[in-house]
Motif scaffolding. Structure first.
Motif, PDB file in Angstrom:
ATOM      1  N   TYR A 103      20.353  31.701  46.471  1.00 11.28           N
ATOM      2  CA  TYR A 103      21.995  32.266  46.039  1.00 11.28           C
ATOM      3  C   TYR A 103      21.637  33.220  44.846  1.00 11.28           C
ATOM      4  O   TYR A 103      21.223  32.927  43.855  1.00 11.28           O
ATOM      5  CB  TYR A 103      22.733  30.952  45.695  1.00 11.28           C
ATOM      6  N   ASP A 104      22.364  34.259  45.008  1.00  9.19           N
ATOM      7  CA  ASP A 104      22.189  35.251  44.103  1.00  9.19           C
ATOM      8  C   ASP A 104      23.717  35.163  43.460  1.00  9.19           C
ATOM      9  O   ASP A 104      24.794  35.323  44.190  1.00  9.19           O
ATOM     10  CB  ASP A 104      22.094  36.710  44.710  1.00  9.19           C
ATOM     11  N   GLU A 105      23.548  35.291  41.950  1.00  8.52           N
ATOM     12  CA  GLU A 105      25.086  35.558  41.380  1.00  8.52           C
ATOM     13  C   GLU A 105      25.929  36.677  41.360  1.00  8.52           C
ATOM     14  O   GLU A 105      24.900  37.840  41.215  1.00  8.52           O
ATOM     15  CB  GLU A 105      24.781  34.927  39.848  1.00  8.52           C
ATOM     16  N   GLN A 106      26.928  36.855  41.573  1.00 17.02           N
ATOM     17  CA  GLN A 106      27.560  37.946  41.502  1.00 17.02           C
ATOM     18  C   GLN A 106      28.216  38.191  40.206  1.00 17.02           C
ATOM     19  O   GLN A 106      28.137  37.612  39.212  1.00 17.02           O
ATOM     20  CB  GLN A 106      29.067  37.582  42.170  1.00 17.02           C
ATOM     21  N   PRO A 107      28.114  39.676  39.959  1.00 19.76           N
ATOM     22  CA  PRO A 107      28.158  39.898  38.330  1.00 19.76           C
ATOM     23  C   PRO A 107      29.689  39.814  37.861  1.00 19.76           C
ATOM     24  O   PRO A 107      29.846  39.568  36.574  1.00 19.76           O
ATOM     25  CB  PRO A 107      28.031  41.444  38.446  1.00 19.76           C
ATOM     26  N   ASP A 108      30.744  40.011  38.666  1.00 23.20           N
ATOM     27  CA  ASP A 108      32.158  39.652  38.304  1.00 23.20           C
ATOM     28  C   ASP A 108      32.646  38.084  38.716  1.00 23.20           C
ATOM     29  O   ASP A 108      32.081  37.460  39.746  1.00 23.20           O
ATOM     30  CB  ASP A 108      32.893  40.416  39.265  1.00 23.20           C
ATOM     31  N   SER A 109      33.545  37.465  37.843  1.00 18.94           N
ATOM     32  CA  SER A 109      33.888  36.146  38.140  1.00 18.94           C
ATOM     33  C   SER A 109      35.027  36.307  38.861  1.00 18.94           C
ATOM     34  O   SER A 109      35.557  37.521  39.131  1.00 18.94           O
ATOM     35  CB  SER A 109      34.394  35.638  36.701  1.00 18.94           C
ATOM     36  N   VAL A 110      35.512  35.229  39.721  1.00 22.73           N
ATOM     37  CA  VAL A 110      36.424  35.173  40.699  1.00 22.73           C
ATOM     38  C   VAL A 110      37.784  34.625  40.138  1.00 22.73           C
ATOM     39  O   VAL A 110      37.561  33.253  39.829  1.00 22.73           O
ATOM     40  CB  VAL A 110      35.981  34.650  41.958  1.00 22.73           C
TER      41      VAL A 110
ATOM     42  N   ASP B 243      36.673  17.170  46.881  1.00 22.07           N
ATOM     43  CA  ASP B 243      37.296  18.354  47.672  1.00 22.07           C
ATOM     44  C   ASP B 243      38.245  19.075  46.827  1.00 22.07           C
ATOM     45  O   ASP B 243      38.958  18.572  46.159  1.00 22.07           O
ATOM     46  CB  ASP B 243      37.832  17.726  48.959  1.00 22.07           C
ATOM     47  N   VAL B 244      38.023  20.300  46.858  1.00 22.09           N
ATOM     48  CA  VAL B 244      38.733  21.262  45.799  1.00 22.09           C
ATOM     49  C   VAL B 244      39.346  22.447  46.727  1.00 22.09           C
ATOM     50  O   VAL B 244      38.785  22.841  47.699  1.00 22.09           O
ATOM     51  CB  VAL B 244      37.802  21.832  44.849  1.00 22.09           C
ATOM     52  N   GLU B 245      40.797  22.840  46.577  1.00 23.76           N
ATOM     53  CA  GLU B 245      41.108  23.862  47.070  1.00 23.76           C
ATOM     54  C   GLU B 245      41.558  24.922  45.874  1.00 23.76           C
ATOM     55  O   GLU B 245      42.261  24.475  44.875  1.00 23.76           O
ATOM     56  CB  GLU B 245      42.332  23.753  47.784  1.00 23.76           C
ATOM     57  N   TYR B 246      41.346  26.052  46.076  1.00 21.81           N
ATOM     58  CA  TYR B 246      41.618  27.474  45.315  1.00 21.81           C
ATOM     59  C   TYR B 246      42.337  28.316  45.924  1.00 21.81           C
ATOM     60  O   TYR B 246      42.171  28.388  47.146  1.00 21.81           O
ATOM     61  CB  TYR B 246      40.252  27.895  44.787  1.00 21.81           C
ATOM     62  N   VAL B 247      43.383  28.939  45.112  1.00 20.55           N
ATOM     63  CA  VAL B 247      43.967  30.318  45.726  1.00 20.55           C
ATOM     64  C   VAL B 247      43.389  31.318  45.032  1.00 20.55           C
ATOM     65  O   VAL B 247      43.313  31.317  43.654  1.00 20.55           O
ATOM     66  CB  VAL B 247      45.479  30.139  45.672  1.00 20.55           C
ATOM     67  N   VAL B 248      42.921  32.501  45.603  1.00 23.35           N
ATOM     68  CA  VAL B 248      42.150  33.398  45.006  1.00 23.35           C
ATOM     69  C   VAL B 248      42.823  34.613  45.749  1.00 23.35           C
ATOM     70  O   VAL B 248      43.644  34.584  46.740  1.00 23.35           O
ATOM     71  CB  VAL B 248      40.989  33.537  45.227  1.00 23.35           C
ATOM     72  N   TRP B 249      42.757  35.846  45.274  1.00 19.26           N
ATOM     73  CA  TRP B 249      43.123  37.268  45.768  1.00 19.26           C
ATOM     74  C   TRP B 249      42.097  37.737  46.897  1.00 19.26           C
ATOM     75  O   TRP B 249      40.878  37.288  46.707  1.00 19.26           O
ATOM     76  CB  TRP B 249      43.120  38.326  44.812  1.00 19.26           C
ATOM     77  N   GLN B 250      42.667  38.166  48.078  1.00 17.40           N
ATOM     78  CA  GLN B 250      41.758  38.517  49.110  1.00 17.40           C
ATOM     79  C   GLN B 250      40.903  39.515  48.648  1.00 17.40           C
ATOM     80  O   GLN B 250      39.628  39.546  49.349  1.00 17.40           O
ATOM     81  CB  GLN B 250      42.718  38.924  50.376  1.00 17.40           C
ATOM     82  N   ALA B 251      40.963  40.327  47.724  1.00 17.96           N
ATOM     83  CA  ALA B 251      40.135  41.327  47.335  1.00 17.96           C
ATOM     84  C   ALA B 251      38.910  40.963  46.738  1.00 17.96           C
ATOM     85  O   ALA B 251      38.036  41.694  46.592  1.00 17.96           O
ATOM     86  CB  ALA B 251      40.970  42.339  46.538  1.00 17.96           C
ATOM     87  N   CYS B 252      39.016  39.655  46.210  1.00 17.67           N
ATOM     88  CA  CYS B 252      37.604  39.222  45.527  1.00 17.67           C
ATOM     89  C   CYS B 252      36.462  39.141  46.431  1.00 17.67           C
ATOM     90  O   CYS B 252      35.377  39.108  46.217  1.00 17.67           O
ATOM     91  CB  CYS B 252      37.898  37.974  44.971  1.00 17.67           C
ATOM     92  N   GLY B 253      36.953  38.866  47.826  1.00 20.99           N
ATOM     93  CA  GLY B 253      35.652  38.994  48.748  1.00 20.99           C
ATOM     94  C   GLY B 253      34.947  37.614  49.012  1.00 20.99           C
ATOM     95  O   GLY B 253      34.046  37.614  49.657  1.00 20.99           O
ATOM     96  N   VAL B 254      35.427  36.521  48.572  1.00 19.91           N
ATOM     97  CA  VAL B 254      34.737  35.555  48.791  1.00 19.91           C
ATOM     98  C   VAL B 254      34.738  34.963  50.185  1.00 19.91           C
ATOM     99  O   VAL B 254      35.829  35.199  50.950  1.00 19.91           O
ATOM    100  CB  VAL B 254      35.469  34.199  47.875  1.00 19.91           C
TER     101      VAL B 254
ATOM    102  N   GLN C 219      46.827  36.784  49.139  1.00 20.94           N
ATOM    103  CA  GLN C 219      46.238  35.835  48.874  1.00 20.94           C
ATOM    104  C   GLN C 219      45.490  34.720  49.698  1.00 20.94           C
ATOM    105  O   GLN C 219      45.823  34.940  51.006  1.00 20.94           O
ATOM    106  CB  GLN C 219      47.392  34.857  48.107  1.00 20.94           C
ATOM    107  N   VAL C 220      44.342  34.253  49.507  1.00 22.87           N
ATOM    108  CA  VAL C 220      43.494  33.313  50.452  1.00 22.87           C
ATOM    109  C   VAL C 220      43.429  31.899  49.703  1.00 22.87           C
ATOM    110  O   VAL C 220      43.260  31.863  48.585  1.00 22.87           O
ATOM    111  CB  VAL C 220      42.385  34.040  50.669  1.00 22.87           C
TER     112      VAL C 220
END
Length: 109
Positions: free
Chosen positions: A29-36, A59-70, A99-100
């Motif tokens: 696993y390679d770490e991404q430079p930006d945080s989400v 089990d965890v659920e998060y809401v993130v922006w679609q642009a973060c690319g996860v 949102q995702v």
């Protein structure tokens, strides 16, 4: 959703498959430079007995922006909870807000 609710800053790790000398698969696993930026929606903890050992299951659920690319299969580290989780499902919430919802489960290291 208000953008100020995205309080958590998750570290993202992208899987990379490598072949060893004996042609066996090794996933690193390679770490991404930006945080989400994320908002934790739900946390569920339980106990699983597997092979005579007791393990904690989160089990965890998060809401993130679609642009973060996860994407599914990525790992996220939550510094507040101190756990690493794997993204199992990526569910689009609303096309207007971009949102995702990420459904994740803890990685037993």
């Amino acid at each position: 959703m208000n953008a100020t609710l995205l309080r958590e800053r998750l570290r993202a790790y992208v899987p990379r498959e490598m072949k060893s000398a004996l042609q066996s698969r090794v996933i690193t696993y390679d770490e991404q430079p930006d945080s989400v930026p994320a908002y934790r929606v739900r946390t569920n903890g339980s106990v699983r007995i597997q092979g005579g050992e007791v393990a904690s299951v989160y089990d965890v659920e998060y809401v993130v922006w679609q642009a973060c690319g996860v994407k599914e299969g990525w790992r996220l580290y939550d510094p507040y909870m101190g756990i690493t989780v794997t993204v199992r499902n990526r569910i689009p919430l609303d096309a207007a807000t971009h949102q995702v919802k990420l459904q994740c489960e803890r990685v037993n290291l």
